[in-house]
Design an enzyme around this catalytic site. Structure first.
Site, PDB file in Angstrom:
ATOM      1  N   HIS A 148     -14.241 -66.292  82.369  1.00 48.54           N
ATOM      2  CA  HIS A 148     -14.128 -67.027  83.628  1.00 48.54           C
ATOM      3  C   HIS A 148     -13.289 -66.269  84.639  1.00 48.54           C
ATOM      4  CE1 HIS A 148     -14.515 -69.837  80.177  1.00 48.54           C
ATOM      5  NE2 HIS A 148     -15.526 -70.281  80.902  1.00 48.54           N
TER       6      HIS A 148
HETATM    7 FE1  FES Z   1     -11.695 -68.639  80.621  1.00 48.63          FE
HETATM    8 FE2  FES Z   1     -10.502 -66.431  79.785  1.00 48.63          FE
HETATM    9  S1  FES Z   1     -10.814 -67.068  81.802  1.00 48.63           S
HETATM   10  S2  FES Z   1     -11.428 -67.973  78.589  1.00 48.63           S
END
Ligand code: FES
Length: 183
Positions: A148
Protein backbone atom coordinates in the site's frame (compact mmCIF):
# COMPACT_ATOMS: atom_id res chain seq x y z
CA UNK A 1 -45.28 -39.82 -15.83
CA UNK A 2 -44.45 -39.20 -12.20
CA UNK A 3 -41.19 -41.10 -12.60
CA UNK A 4 -40.28 -38.95 -15.59
CA UNK A 5 -41.04 -35.78 -13.67
CA UNK A 6 -38.90 -36.92 -10.77
CA UNK A 7 -36.04 -37.82 -13.10
CA UNK A 8 -36.28 -34.44 -14.79
CA UNK A 9 -36.30 -32.71 -11.43
CA UNK A 10 -33.25 -34.68 -10.40
CA UNK A 11 -31.52 -33.77 -13.64
CA UNK A 12 -32.40 -30.13 -12.99
CA UNK A 13 -30.82 -30.29 -9.55
CA UNK A 14 -27.66 -31.87 -10.96
CA UNK A 15 -27.40 -29.08 -13.52
CA UNK A 16 -27.86 -26.42 -10.91
CA UNK A 17 -25.20 -28.06 -8.79
CA UNK A 18 -22.88 -28.10 -11.76
CA UNK A 19 -23.54 -24.43 -12.49
CA UNK A 20 -23.02 -23.53 -8.83
CA UNK A 21 -19.78 -25.49 -8.66
CA UNK A 22 -18.58 -23.92 -11.91
CA UNK A 23 -19.39 -20.44 -10.60
CA UNK A 24 -17.52 -21.12 -7.36
CA UNK A 25 -14.54 -22.50 -9.29
CA UNK A 26 -14.34 -19.40 -11.43
CA UNK A 27 -14.60 -17.19 -8.35
CA UNK A 28 -11.81 -19.28 -6.83
CA UNK A 29 -9.58 -18.78 -9.85
CA UNK A 30 -10.24 -15.04 -9.89
CA UNK A 31 -9.58 -14.77 -6.17
CA UNK A 32 -6.35 -16.73 -6.47
CA UNK A 33 -5.10 -14.51 -9.30
CA UNK A 34 -5.62 -11.44 -7.13
CA UNK A 35 -4.13 -13.00 -4.00
CA UNK A 36 -0.95 -14.50 -5.46
CA UNK A 37 0.98 -11.21 -5.81
CA UNK A 38 0.14 -10.26 -2.22
CA UNK A 39 1.01 -13.68 -0.82
CA UNK A 40 4.32 -13.85 -2.66
CA UNK A 41 5.11 -10.40 -1.30
CA UNK A 42 4.23 -11.41 2.24
CA UNK A 43 5.99 -14.77 2.27
CA UNK A 44 9.64 -14.85 3.35
CA UNK A 45 11.90 -16.04 0.50
CA UNK A 46 13.28 -19.60 0.45
CA UNK A 47 16.77 -18.57 1.61
CA UNK A 48 15.17 -16.84 4.57
CA UNK A 49 13.16 -19.91 5.53
CA UNK A 50 16.25 -22.13 5.26
CA UNK A 51 18.03 -20.13 7.95
CA UNK A 52 16.83 -21.21 11.37
CA UNK A 53 19.48 -19.97 13.79
CA UNK A 54 18.99 -16.72 15.60
CA UNK A 55 22.77 -16.18 15.77
CA UNK A 56 23.83 -14.48 12.58
CA UNK A 57 27.29 -13.86 11.17
CA UNK A 58 27.32 -10.25 9.99
CA UNK A 59 31.00 -10.09 9.02
CA UNK A 60 30.26 -10.11 5.27
CA UNK A 61 27.76 -7.23 5.37
CA UNK A 62 29.68 -4.22 4.10
CA UNK A 63 28.60 -0.61 4.74
CA UNK A 64 25.66 0.10 2.44
CA UNK A 65 24.61 -3.56 2.37
CA UNK A 66 21.81 -5.45 4.11
CA UNK A 67 20.59 -9.00 4.51
CA UNK A 68 17.32 -10.63 5.41
CA UNK A 69 17.48 -13.14 8.26
CA UNK A 70 14.62 -14.85 10.04
CA UNK A 71 13.35 -14.75 13.59
CA UNK A 72 10.27 -16.70 14.68
CA UNK A 73 9.50 -17.32 11.01
CA UNK A 74 9.43 -13.61 10.27
CA UNK A 75 11.97 -11.67 8.23
CA UNK A 76 14.52 -9.51 10.01
CA UNK A 77 16.49 -6.84 8.15
CA UNK A 78 20.11 -6.43 9.19
CA UNK A 79 21.61 -3.36 7.58
CA UNK A 80 25.08 -1.85 7.82
CA UNK A 81 24.49 1.86 7.27
CA UNK A 82 27.19 3.94 5.57
CA UNK A 83 28.53 6.96 7.53
CA UNK A 84 26.49 9.15 5.15
CA UNK A 85 23.31 7.20 5.90
CA UNK A 86 23.99 7.44 9.66
CA UNK A 87 24.41 11.20 9.43
CA UNK A 88 21.30 11.58 7.20
CA UNK A 89 19.25 9.62 9.76
CA UNK A 90 20.74 11.69 12.60
CA UNK A 91 19.79 14.97 10.92
CA UNK A 92 16.08 14.12 10.90
CA UNK A 93 14.16 15.94 13.63
CA UNK A 94 12.69 12.92 15.42
CA UNK A 95 9.95 15.00 17.06
CA UNK A 96 8.49 15.66 13.60
CA UNK A 97 8.01 11.96 12.94
CA UNK A 98 4.78 9.99 13.19
CA UNK A 99 6.52 7.53 15.52
CA UNK A 100 9.25 9.72 17.06
CA UNK A 101 12.53 7.84 17.60
CA UNK A 102 16.15 8.81 17.03
CA UNK A 103 18.60 6.50 15.29
CA UNK A 104 20.39 6.15 18.66
CA UNK A 105 17.18 4.91 20.26
CA UNK A 106 16.82 2.31 17.51
CA UNK A 107 20.38 0.98 17.61
CA UNK A 108 22.99 -0.15 20.15
CA UNK A 109 25.45 2.30 21.69
CA UNK A 110 28.60 2.68 19.60
CA UNK A 111 26.99 0.67 16.78
CA UNK A 112 24.55 3.14 15.25
CA UNK A 113 25.57 1.85 11.81
CA UNK A 114 23.92 -1.52 12.54
CA UNK A 115 20.20 -1.13 11.97
CA UNK A 116 18.31 -4.31 12.88
CA UNK A 117 14.54 -4.33 12.41
CA UNK A 118 11.72 -6.73 11.68
CA UNK A 119 11.00 -6.89 7.95
CA UNK A 120 7.28 -6.64 8.56
CA UNK A 121 5.31 -3.58 7.53
CA UNK A 122 3.42 -2.14 10.50
CA UNK A 123 0.37 -1.55 8.31
CA UNK A 124 -0.81 -5.03 7.32
CA UNK A 125 2.33 -7.11 7.56
CA UNK A 126 3.83 -7.21 4.05
CA UNK A 127 7.60 -7.44 3.64
CA UNK A 128 8.96 -4.02 2.64
CA UNK A 129 11.61 -3.75 -0.08
CA UNK A 130 14.96 -2.11 0.48
CA UNK A 131 16.91 -4.71 2.44
CA UNK A 132 18.16 -6.71 -0.52
CA UNK A 133 20.42 -6.19 -3.50
CA UNK A 134 18.68 -4.51 -6.41
CA UNK A 135 15.51 -3.90 -4.44
CA UNK A 136 13.55 -0.68 -4.63
CA UNK A 137 14.28 1.69 -1.78
CA UNK A 138 11.80 4.19 -0.41
CA UNK A 139 12.16 7.83 -1.38
CA UNK A 140 13.76 8.53 2.01
CA UNK A 141 16.60 6.10 1.24
CA UNK A 142 15.08 3.39 3.37
CA UNK A 143 12.33 0.89 2.75
CA UNK A 144 9.27 0.80 0.55
CA UNK A 145 6.24 -1.40 1.13
CA UNK A 146 4.75 -2.40 -2.23
CA UNK A 147 1.39 -3.46 -0.77
CA UNK A 148 0.00 0.00 0.00
CA UNK A 149 3.00 2.28 -0.55
CA UNK A 150 4.37 3.02 2.91
CA UNK A 151 7.84 4.61 2.92
CA UNK A 152 10.29 4.12 5.78
CA UNK A 153 13.49 6.15 6.08
CA UNK A 154 17.13 5.04 6.44
CA UNK A 155 16.48 4.24 10.10
CA UNK A 156 13.30 2.32 9.09
CA UNK A 157 11.07 5.02 10.58
CA UNK A 158 7.67 5.57 8.97
CA UNK A 159 7.64 8.73 6.83
CA UNK A 160 4.73 8.33 4.45
CA UNK A 161 1.80 6.00 3.73
CA UNK A 162 -0.68 4.10 5.86
CA UNK A 163 1.75 2.31 8.23
CA UNK A 164 1.33 3.74 11.76
CA UNK A 165 4.67 2.75 13.33
CA UNK A 166 8.36 2.39 12.55
CA UNK A 167 9.62 -1.07 11.57
CA UNK A 168 9.91 -2.82 14.91
CA UNK A 169 13.35 -3.33 16.45
CA UNK A 170 13.52 -6.88 17.86
CA UNK A 171 15.42 -7.91 20.98
CA UNK A 172 19.02 -8.49 19.94
CA UNK A 173 22.59 -8.39 21.24
CA UNK A 174 26.05 -8.43 19.74
CA UNK A 175 27.78 -11.66 20.77
CA UNK A 176 30.95 -10.29 19.17
CA UNK A 177 31.79 -7.70 16.54
CA UNK A 178 30.77 -10.17 13.85
CA UNK A 179 27.93 -12.17 15.37
CA UNK A 180 24.54 -10.88 16.42
CA UNK A 181 21.94 -12.87 18.34
CA UNK A 182 18.33 -12.03 17.58
CA UNK A 183 15.82 -12.69 20.36
FE1 FES B 1 0.11 -1.85 3.76
FE2 FES B 1 2.72 -2.17 4.02
S1 FES B 1 1.68 -0.42 3.37
S2 FES B 1 1.17 -3.63 4.37
Amino acid sequence: ASIDTSAQAEEGVRRRDFINIAAVSFAGVGGAAVLVPLVSQMAPSADVLAQSSTEIDISAIQPGQAIKAVFRKQPVFIRNLTPEEVSAADKVDASSLRDPQTLEERTKEGKTNWLITMGVCTHLGCVPLGAGEGEVKGEFGGYFCPCHGSHYDTAARIRKGPAPKNLEVPEYAFISDTVVKIG
